[in-house]
Design an enzyme around this catalytic site. Structure first.
Site, PDB file in Angstrom:
ATOM      1  N   GLN A   4       0.829  -1.189   0.000  1.00 37.73           N
ATOM      2  CA  GLN A   4       0.000   0.000   0.000  1.00 37.73           C
ATOM      3  C   GLN A   4       0.876   1.255   0.000  1.00 37.73           C
ATOM      4  O   GLN A   4       1.815   1.375   0.767  1.00 37.73           O
ATOM      5  CB  GLN A   4      -0.928   0.015   1.214  1.00 37.73           C
ATOM      6  CG  GLN A   4      -2.254  -0.707   0.977  1.00 37.73           C
ATOM      7  CD  GLN A   4      -2.083  -2.187   0.708  1.00 37.73           C
ATOM      8  OE1 GLN A   4      -1.430  -2.876   1.469  1.00 37.73           O
ATOM      9  NE2 GLN A   4      -2.669  -2.679  -0.368  1.00 37.73           N
TER      10      GLN A   4
ATOM     11  N   SER B 102       1.204   2.025  -5.215  1.00 40.69           N
ATOM     12  CA  SER B 102       0.354   2.071  -6.405  1.00 40.69           C
ATOM     13  C   SER B 102       0.821   3.122  -7.392  1.00 40.69           C
ATOM     14  O   SER B 102       1.189   4.243  -7.009  1.00 40.69           O
ATOM     15  CB  SER B 102      -1.088   2.395  -6.012  1.00 40.69           C
ATOM     16  OG  SER B 102      -1.803   1.263  -5.633  1.00 40.69           O
TER      17      SER B 102
END
Length: 267
Positions: free
Chosen positions: A211, A214
């Site tokens: 996370q 991206s």
């Protein structure tokens, strides 16, 4: 299965991580060289200054790559719809996001892949308000020639699943995983879109994007030993789990569309 797995920092966490004020989340020191456990961006190691000059950190909690002096290539799920957008800040030219030598640019336009609905077509371009001419750009693969082998991943995302974002850019290497293997019942059971997504990672896990990574690039050396982008960090189940490699937008599949969009944006 719900695709909550996009590797973007979501909700209030994203709001807290801005390039203007990194805050406590990014004030942690870089991980020690003797980190326990397996190598991970989940793990990896801290990049050296200037090693990947094309890396970009975006203020919504995503990564990107400098496609041209005034365009950043990132993931569609990191941005809103196509149109004028002056809300994004890009940070470039540094490993340490708190460095006083960082370069920052505001966005003035976003182009999101036409037809993007949350599955596949996960690419977008962000146009910067003024060009960055002092940094190397990252060319994209235009054929599938380089869509195999060992890839480099890099980003400021979490170094452990559910962990905090990083102040310092981290890097790691991951091997190609074939579409057949990645779509097997032991891995993603047919969820990967074989035509336009590419998998990379270890069966045993331990090395992966996470996370906050991206939109960042997955890249390798081409026949001239220059960096070339083959993937865009898209999604995965958790981070660095066994039998759950990272899934990336396959840049070569979209290269004609990306280049056409870039031309229309003046890049």
């Amino acid at each position: 299965m719900v695709r909550f797995r996009f590797r973007r920092v979501l909700g209030t966490v994203a709001a807290a991580i801005t390039v203007a004020s990194m805050g406590a989340v990014l004030n942690a020191q870089p991980a020690a060289a003797a980190d326990p456990g397996p190598q991970r961006v989940v793990g990896g190691s801290t990049a050296t200054q200037g090693e990947f000059p094309f890396m970009v950190r975006l203020s919504m909690g995503c990564g990107g790559a400098l496609y041209s002096p005034n365009l950043v290539l990132t993931a569609a799920h990191c941005v809103g719809s196509t149109g004028t957008n002056t809300s994004i800040t890009a940070t470039l030219g540094v490993v340490d996001l708190n460095s006083t030598s960082k370069i920052t640019r505001k966005s003035n336009y976003v182009y999101r892949a036409p037809g993007y609905t949350g599955a596949g077509k996960d690419w977008a371009l962000i146009r910067l308000a003024s060009p960055v001419t002092t940094l190397a750009t990252l060319p994209i693969a235009t054929t599938s020639t380089y869509d195999t082998g060992t890839f480099t991943i890099a980003g400021w995302g979490a170094a452990t699943e559910g962990g905090a974002q990083q102040r310092y850019l981290r890097k790691a290497t991951v091997p190609f995983v074939s579409d057949t293997t990645c779509n097997s019942s032991a891995m993603y059971g047919g969820e990967v879109i074989a035509t336009d997504e590419i998998c990379a990672g270890y069966t045993a896990g331990g090395v992966d994007t996470c996370q906050g990574d991206s939109g960042g690039p997955m890249f390798r050396r081409d026949s001239a030993n220059a960096w070339i982008q083959v993937g865009i960090v898209s999604w995965g189940d958790g981070c660095a789990r066994p039998n759950k490699p990272g899934v990336y937008s396959q840049v070569s599949y979209f290269s004609a569309n990306i280049r056409s969009a870039a031309t229309s944006l003046g890049g």
